[in-house]
Design a protein around this motif. Structure first.
Motif, PDB file in Angstrom:
ATOM      1  N   CYS A 158       8.789 100.651  67.731  1.00 32.76           N
ATOM      2  CA  CYS A 158       9.128 101.431  68.923  1.00 32.76           C
ATOM      3  C   CYS A 158       8.316 102.718  68.903  1.00 32.76           C
ATOM      4  O   CYS A 158       8.373 103.477  67.931  1.00 32.76           O
ATOM      5  CB  CYS A 158      10.625 101.746  68.950  1.00 32.76           C
ATOM      6  N   GLN A 159       7.548 102.954  69.955  1.00 27.97           N
ATOM      7  CA  GLN A 159       6.752 104.181  70.065  1.00 27.97           C
ATOM      8  C   GLN A 159       7.399 105.100  71.091  1.00 27.97           C
ATOM      9  O   GLN A 159       7.687 104.686  72.213  1.00 27.97           O
ATOM     10  CB  GLN A 159       5.317 103.845  70.484  1.00 27.97           C
ATOM     11  N   ILE A 160       7.631 106.352  70.686  1.00 31.21           N
ATOM     12  CA  ILE A 160       8.342 107.281  71.563  1.00 31.21           C
ATOM     13  C   ILE A 160       7.566 108.592  71.697  1.00 31.21           C
ATOM     14  O   ILE A 160       6.832 108.994  70.792  1.00 31.21           O
ATOM     15  CB  ILE A 160       9.770 107.560  71.054  1.00 31.21           C
ATOM     16  N   THR A 199       5.846 106.642  66.054  1.00 33.35           N
ATOM     17  CA  THR A 199       6.033 105.195  66.068  1.00 33.35           C
ATOM     18  C   THR A 199       6.967 104.838  64.911  1.00 33.35           C
ATOM     19  O   THR A 199       6.692 105.162  63.761  1.00 33.35           O
ATOM     20  CB  THR A 199       4.703 104.448  65.925  1.00 33.35           C
TER      21      THR A 199
END
Length: 256
Positions: free
Chosen positions: A241-243, A250
């Motif tokens: 999940c990249q935020i 990541t």
């Protein structure tokens, strides 16, 4: 003994350094300030605040993790119930202190950096907080130290790893950490959006900030990170999940 480090309420807006506004990826500086003043600063321990403000005045202070990023790391470590962790890239130790504060009393963080001098700037804050016994600092190249950890114990035993170091080696660090972090463990990579340059977004002028390398080097690192981001997205061994927190985080969870 419990850490000698209490939460403190910062004066509204007083702690928002100019470099934070350059690193965050929100559309509004006012919104970012709202998040810091409402949720982050009121819960930031005093020892972390003091180290952060000291590091803000460092020539390379922009390398410091942002306050909301440190808060997220602490939450991830707590959710994971992590006891043994790795940090690749320490600088003055703001994120390292954040980690040590939330590890259990018998927890350990192996902290690796090529520069002991910067680490020693933050060491008094770590000691004052009563968590120095949780920190195993190792000076030198991270690739070498991670290999040493693998040689010492080839069975994955670490619960959590945070990487904020030379971006060109992120791919190599990933392969080492996939062997060091246990199945179900978490690996977090910092700066993976690189100011938006991975998507061709123009970065605000950084020449006002000392210690920042721009132009060709910035573009070169963006290309490395674009490749790394694509590799992680296609890696079947991890959930990913990249935020858009800080300069891009990541988060990976090892599956196999």
């Amino acid at each position: 003994t419990k850490p000698h480090c209490n939460a403190t309420m910062a004066a509204s807006g007083s702690d928002v350094n100019a470099s934070y506004n350059i690193k965050h990826l929100l559309k509004s500086d006012a919104l970012y300030k709202y998040i810091l003043d409402t949720t982050v600063f009121p819960r930031e321990p005093e020892c972390m605040r003091d180290l952060r403000l000291l590091t803000d005045n460092h020539q390379s202070g922009i390398m410091q993790s942002t306050p909301e990023e440190a808060q997220l790391l602490q939450l991830l470590i707590k959710i994971a119930g992590a006891r043994n962790t790795i940090e690749v890239g320490v600088f003055t130790g703001y994120s390292l202190l954040a980690t040590a504060l939330v590890l259990p009393e018998d927890g350990k963080v192996v902290a690796i950096d090529v520069n002991r001098k910067d680490f020693e700037l933050g060491l008094p804050f770590i000691q004052k907080a009563g968590v120095a016994h949780k920190v195993d600092f190792r000076e030198g190249k991270a690739l070498d130290h991670l290999d040493e950890l693998l040689a010492a114990d080839p069975l994955a035993q670490y619960d959590f790893a945070f990487v904020d170091a030379d971006k060109q080696n992120y791919g190599r660090y990933h392969e080492q950490l996939m062997r060091l972090v246990r199945v179900g463990g978490t690996i977090v990579y910092d700066n993976t959006l690189w100011g938006g340059t991975v998507a061709g977004v123009a970065v605000p002028s950084l020449d006002v900030l000392p210690g920042v390398v721009v132009d060709g080097v910035l573009a070169s690192i963006a290309e490395f990170l674009k490749g790394f981001n694509a590799e992680l997205a296609a890696d079947p061994r991890v959930d990913v999940c990249q935020i858009a927190v800080g300069d891009g985080l990541t988060i990976c969870r090892r599956l196999v």
